[in-house]
Design a protein around this motif. Structure first.
Motif, short mmCIF file in Angstrom:
data_model
loop_
_atom_site.label_atom_id
_atom_site.label_comp_id
_atom_site.label_asym_id
_atom_site.label_seq_id
_atom_site.Cartn_x
_atom_site.Cartn_y
_atom_site.Cartn_z
N GLU A 84 -35.61 -4.08 12.05
CA GLU A 84 -36.22 -5.49 11.65
C GLU A 84 -37.24 -5.21 10.81
O GLU A 84 -37.51 -5.87 9.78
N LEU A 85 -38.15 -4.24 10.84
CA LEU A 85 -39.27 -3.98 9.96
C LEU A 85 -38.68 -3.50 8.58
O LEU A 85 -39.14 -3.83 7.36
N TYR A 86 -37.51 -2.56 8.79
CA TYR A 86 -36.94 -2.15 7.21
C TYR A 86 -36.35 -3.30 6.76
O TYR A 86 -36.47 -3.32 5.60
N ALA A 87 -35.78 -4.30 7.49
CA ALA A 87 -35.03 -5.11 6.88
C ALA A 87 -35.96 -6.01 6.23
O ALA A 87 -35.79 -6.88 5.07
N ALA A 88 -37.09 -6.51 7.13
CA ALA A 88 -38.21 -7.30 6.40
C ALA A 88 -38.89 -6.76 4.86
O ALA A 88 -38.84 -7.36 4.07
N ALA A 89 -38.90 -5.56 4.99
CA ALA A 89 -39.49 -4.86 3.78
C ALA A 89 -38.59 -4.99 2.64
O ALA A 89 -38.67 -5.11 1.52
N GLY A 90 -37.30 -4.49 3.14
CA GLY A 90 -36.06 -4.77 1.97
C GLY A 90 -35.93 -6.21 1.31
O GLY A 90 -35.69 -6.37 0.38
N THR A 91 -36.09 -7.18 2.40
CA THR A 91 -35.92 -8.35 2.10
C THR A 91 -37.05 -8.79 0.98
O THR A 91 -36.83 -9.45 0.03
N VAL A 92 -38.43 -8.34 1.17
CA VAL A 92 -39.39 -8.52 0.22
C VAL A 92 -38.99 -8.15 -1.21
O VAL A 92 -39.06 -8.77 -2.03
N ARG A 133 -35.24 -0.91 -4.88
CA ARG A 133 -36.21 -0.67 -3.79
C ARG A 133 -35.83 -1.21 -2.35
O ARG A 133 -35.81 -0.71 -1.39
N ALA A 134 -35.06 -2.43 -2.60
CA ALA A 134 -34.57 -3.06 -1.43
C ALA A 134 -33.23 -2.40 -0.73
O ALA A 134 -33.19 -2.15 0.63
N ILE A 135 -32.29 -2.01 -1.62
CA ILE A 135 -31.11 -1.42 -0.99
C ILE A 135 -31.11 -0.20 0.01
O ILE A 135 -30.76 -0.30 1.08
N PRO A 136 -32.07 0.81 -0.46
CA PRO A 136 -32.21 1.63 0.60
C PRO A 136 -32.98 1.40 1.89
O PRO A 136 -32.44 1.94 2.96
N LEU A 137 -33.76 0.33 1.95
CA LEU A 137 -34.36 -0.11 3.21
C LEU A 137 -33.38 -0.85 3.72
O LEU A 137 -33.37 -0.58 5.10
N LEU A 138 -32.74 -1.65 3.24
CA LEU A 138 -31.69 -2.50 3.99
C LEU A 138 -30.65 -1.40 4.58
O LEU A 138 -30.16 -1.62 5.63
N ASP A 139 -30.22 -0.65 3.85
CA ASP A 139 -29.21 0.50 4.37
C ASP A 139 -29.69 1.09 5.62
O ASP A 139 -29.08 1.30 6.48
N ARG A 140 -31.06 1.52 5.57
CA ARG A 140 -31.97 2.12 6.52
C ARG A 140 -31.84 1.14 7.97
O ARG A 140 -31.43 1.53 9.18
N ALA A 141 -32.06 -0.34 7.84
CA ALA A 141 -32.21 -1.11 8.67
C ALA A 141 -30.77 -1.20 9.06
O ALA A 141 -30.49 -1.36 10.50
N LEU A 142 -29.62 -1.17 8.52
CA LEU A 142 -28.43 -1.49 9.09
C LEU A 142 -27.94 -0.09 9.73
O LEU A 142 -27.31 -0.19 10.91
N ASP A 159 -26.59 -9.32 -0.64
CA ASP A 159 -27.56 -9.99 -1.77
C ASP A 159 -28.19 -9.15 -2.50
O ASP A 159 -28.29 -9.40 -3.87
N ALA A 160 -28.79 -8.00 -2.07
CA ALA A 160 -29.36 -7.11 -3.00
C ALA A 160 -28.43 -6.43 -3.91
O ALA A 160 -28.78 -6.40 -5.08
N HIS A 161 -27.22 -5.88 -3.51
CA HIS A 161 -26.16 -5.43 -4.41
C HIS A 161 -25.96 -6.47 -5.54
O HIS A 161 -25.63 -6.07 -6.63
N LEU A 162 -25.67 -7.69 -4.83
CA LEU A 162 -25.24 -8.75 -6.04
C LEU A 162 -26.37 -8.85 -6.94
O LEU A 162 -26.07 -9.06 -8.28
N LEU A 163 -27.60 -8.89 -6.75
CA LEU A 163 -28.60 -9.01 -7.60
C LEU A 163 -28.73 -7.77 -8.52
O LEU A 163 -29.26 -7.99 -9.94
N ALA A 164 -28.42 -6.55 -8.01
CA ALA A 164 -28.28 -5.37 -8.69
C ALA A 164 -27.19 -5.44 -9.78
O ALA A 164 -26.73 -4.41 -10.57
N GLY A 165 -26.08 -6.19 -9.53
CA GLY A 165 -24.86 -6.32 -10.44
C GLY A 165 -23.75 -5.53 -9.70
O GLY A 165 -22.49 -5.46 -10.46
N HIS A 166 -23.77 -5.15 -8.52
CA HIS A 166 -22.84 -4.35 -7.88
C HIS A 166 -21.84 -5.32 -7.08
O HIS A 166 -22.00 -5.58 -5.82
#
Length: 109
Positions: free
Chosen positions: A18-26, A35-44, A67-74
């Motif tokens: 949840e902490l990794y996800a919160a940081a990734g979401t921010v 910066r979001a994608i690696p943190l959300l990957d870790r959370a997962l 959502d993060a990948h969509l933002l990155a154009g992936h």
């Protein structure tokens, strides 16, 4: 501060995820998908390795990562993540699939 999460809450992986996800979401909300994608990957990864890994929690993380990948154009990666989230939620009562990016973003279909 994010670096301090490595090794933190070893006894409670759900909290660590949840902490990794919160940081990734921010970072995602700030438009910093790189910066979001690696943190959300870790959370997962942490959430999946947890004995208490429930399908909704994993699907929510897949949604945030998409959502993060969509933002990155992936777009293709985002689509695959959404499909995995939908598969997890099949048969889960009360699942809110309308929150997934593939539903909100027709370009992913």
């Amino acid at each position: 501060a994010v670096e301090g999460l490595d090794g933190a809450f070893e006894e409670d992986p759900v909290v660590r995820a949840e902490l990794y996800a919160a940081a990734g979401t921010v970072y995602r909300n700030l438009g910093l998908s790189d910066r979001a994608i690696p943190l959300l990957d870790r959370a997962l990864a942490v959430r999946r390795s947890s004995a208490s890994s429930d399908p909704r929690g994993v699907a929510e993380l897949l949604n945030a990562l998409a959502d993060a990948h969509l933002l990155a154009g992936h777009h293709e990666t985002a689509r695959r993540l959404c499909e995995r989230g939908l598969e997890l939620l099949e048969g889960v009562s009360g699942a809110d699939v309308a929150r997934l990016p593939a539903i909100r973003h027709p370009e992913l279909h």
